[in-house]
Design an enzyme around this catalytic site. Structure first.
Site, PDB file in Angstrom:
ATOM      1  N   ARG A   1     -13.693 -24.921 -48.300  1.00 52.70           N
ATOM      2  CA  ARG A   1     -15.125 -24.617 -48.362  1.00 52.70           C
ATOM      3  C   ARG A   1     -15.947 -25.784 -48.909  1.00 52.70           C
ATOM      4  NH1 ARG A   1     -14.288 -18.414 -50.326  1.00 52.70           N
ATOM      5  NH2 ARG A   1     -14.314 -17.524 -48.250  1.00 52.70           N
TER       6      ARG A   1
ATOM      7  N   LYS B   1      -5.732  -2.603 -40.926  1.00 52.15           N
ATOM      8  CA  LYS B   1      -6.448  -1.341 -40.771  1.00 52.15           C
ATOM      9  C   LYS B   1      -7.333  -1.253 -39.540  1.00 52.15           C
ATOM     10  CE  LYS B   1      -6.609   0.097 -45.530  1.00 52.15           C
ATOM     11  NZ  LYS B   1      -7.446   0.360 -46.687  1.00 52.15           N
TER      12      LYS B   1
ATOM     13  N   GLY C   1     -10.666 -13.439 -42.654  1.00 54.86           N
ATOM     14  CA  GLY C   1      -9.788 -13.814 -43.773  1.00 54.86           C
ATOM     15  C   GLY C   1      -8.358 -14.176 -43.452  1.00 54.86           C
TER      16      GLY C   1
ATOM     17  N   GLY D   1     -16.114 -11.523 -43.964  1.00 55.88           N
ATOM     18  CA  GLY D   1     -16.972 -10.347 -43.785  1.00 55.88           C
ATOM     19  C   GLY D   1     -18.201 -10.659 -42.950  1.00 55.88           C
TER      20      GLY D   1
END
Ligand code: AMP
Length: 418
Positions: free
Chosen positions: A35, A220, A376, A399
């Site tokens: 980053r 998920k 991620g 996100g």
């Protein structure tokens, strides 16, 4: 809208929101500096254009000022990458921050301490007891929103122009990521990270070369519903792998042993299958999977059809035959989006499928296919496996990327555009 490439920074102080939320080990050493490296071109552009910099970021999720989450730990890394010494204001609202920013000369750099040491950055009340009444909660929210206005105004007072280069927090309407923009109606712009993230995702969502294939994995289904449905409008093929595939397999009557499954999502899974049909999207699952008798790298393993997993066993990785099937689909595509590992890649034994997907994407990228990897864990996987610079684009915003893919308007983008 202003563009960083056309803006005249001569003599201007630019306040830049970056995402320096880097992982640190117990000795406060940076374990992944991606980053920081990503933000350097934007920071250098301002300095090369004759401006000065006020850098602001968050680090972690502090509940207040704490040494653990101080940005002072990353000063040497920023100095090394930027090639210049930087000043540090140990309180982003303090007199030092104000004084130093006021007197910044072209070429000089000030780093503000972690914005999240103040609850005002996120605009959410802190430290409320759980049993307080709704009224108290409401009053606390109203109070922090008022304080947030002052916080934002003060941050804005440090600078002449504002750059948002923190794609990872663009889905949050925080002081530094969105609210501050209104103080710079003619002097606000995206940094290069934001610009390139938007261009890359739009290349998949808005102007893709067909056929388009999405490879979705991870744990998920529930966290991916939004994107799955949005992607049906865009993709020709969807490969569903990883832990989330078992909810689909079980919903259709398959035996999945003790594989990961969200029972409360099965109905939804069936409705997704219907929608895919209605939208003419071809769905691909694992025919066969690698199963294990324990969630461990030392487990016994074997390969079996994904809908015939024996009791006591669980699906852990895509099998060689599944990858071969998927490879045909991938090689026939012109645009590929990959989100989520197709196995428990953290364990070496079950990282094989994910690694193969990464290698195939690297290969087709060489042949001119546009390959976007984001979210991620798939980013961690391609980075760990050494393929990050071999795909077309790796999105750094987990996100934020998912919300953008879902077609939601991100506050950080809207604030610059409007
Ligand atoms: P997500 O954050 O939803 O993208 O999920 C990423 C996680 O999914 C990683 O930690 C993987 O280990 C996990 N995962 C992938 N495949 C499986 C699987 N078959 N069983 C359990 N977890 C899995």
């Amino acid at each position: 809208m202003q563009k960083i490439d056309n803006y005249d920074f001569t003599g201007k102080r630019a306040i830049v929101r970056v995402d320096f939320n880097v992982p640190l080990n117990e000795q406060f050493q940076i374990t992944d500096d991606t980053r920081i490296r990503a933000a350097i071109p934007t920071l250098k552009k301002v300095l090369a254009g004759g401006g000065s910099l006020i850098i602001m970021s968050h680090l972690g999720r502090p509940k207040g000022p704490t040494d653990k989450y101080s940005l002072k730990h990353i000063i040497p890394a920023i100095e090394e990458k930027l090639g210049t010494r930087i000043k540090f204001a140990p309180d982003c609202m303090g007199t030092e921050a104000e004084e130093i920013s006021k007197n910044l000369k072209p070429g000089e750099v000030l780093l503000l301490e972690n914005l999240r040491f103040y609850a005002e950055e996120e605009g959410k009340p802190r430290g409320l007891a759980e049993d307080v009444t709704e009224e108290v909660k409401k009053a606390a929210k109203a109070e922090i929103k008022e304080k947030q206005k002052e916080f934002t105004k003060r941050l804005a007072s440090y600078a002449d122009c504002y750059i948002n280069d923190a794609f990872g927090t663009a889905h949050r309407a925080h002081a530094s990521t969105a609210l501050i923009a209104k103080y710079f109606p003619n002097d606000k712009m995206f940094g290069y990270v934001m610009e390139s993230e938007i261009v890359a995702i739009d290349k998949v969502l808005k102007t893709p070369a067909h056929p388009v294939t999405a490879i979705l994995g991870g744990a998920k289904v529930s966290s991916k519903i939004g994107i799955i449905e949005k992607l049906f409008d865009v993709v020709d093929n969807m490969i569903i792998g990883g832990g989330m595939a078992y909810t689909f397999v079980k919903a259709q009557g398959g035996k999945i042993g003790k594989s990961l499954c969200e029972d409360d999502q099965m109905e939804l899974a069936l409705s997704i299958l219907e929608k895919a049909k209605a939208k003419n999207v071809k769905l691909f699952y694992s025919g066969e999977v690698v199963i294990a008798d324990d969630f461990s790298n030392d487990a016994n393993t074997k390969v079996c059809p994904s809908n015939e997993i024996p009791d006591g066993w669980e699906g852990m990785d895509a099998s060689e035959s599944s990858i071969k099937e998927w490879e045909k689909v991938i090689r026939a595509s012109k645009t590929i989006l990959w989100n989520g590992p197709v196995g428990v890649f953290e364990m070496e034994k079950f990282a094989v499928g994910t690694k193969k997907i990464a290698a195939i994407l690297a290969d087709v990228t060489k042949e001119g296919v546009f390959t976007l990897v984001g979210g991620g864990d798939s980013v961690a996987a391609v980075t760990q496996m050494g393929f990050a610079d071999k795909v077309s684009y790796v999105s750094t915003g987990g996100g934020a990327m998912l919300e953008y893919l879902e077609g939601l308007e991100l506050p950080g983008i809207k604030a610059i555009k409007e």
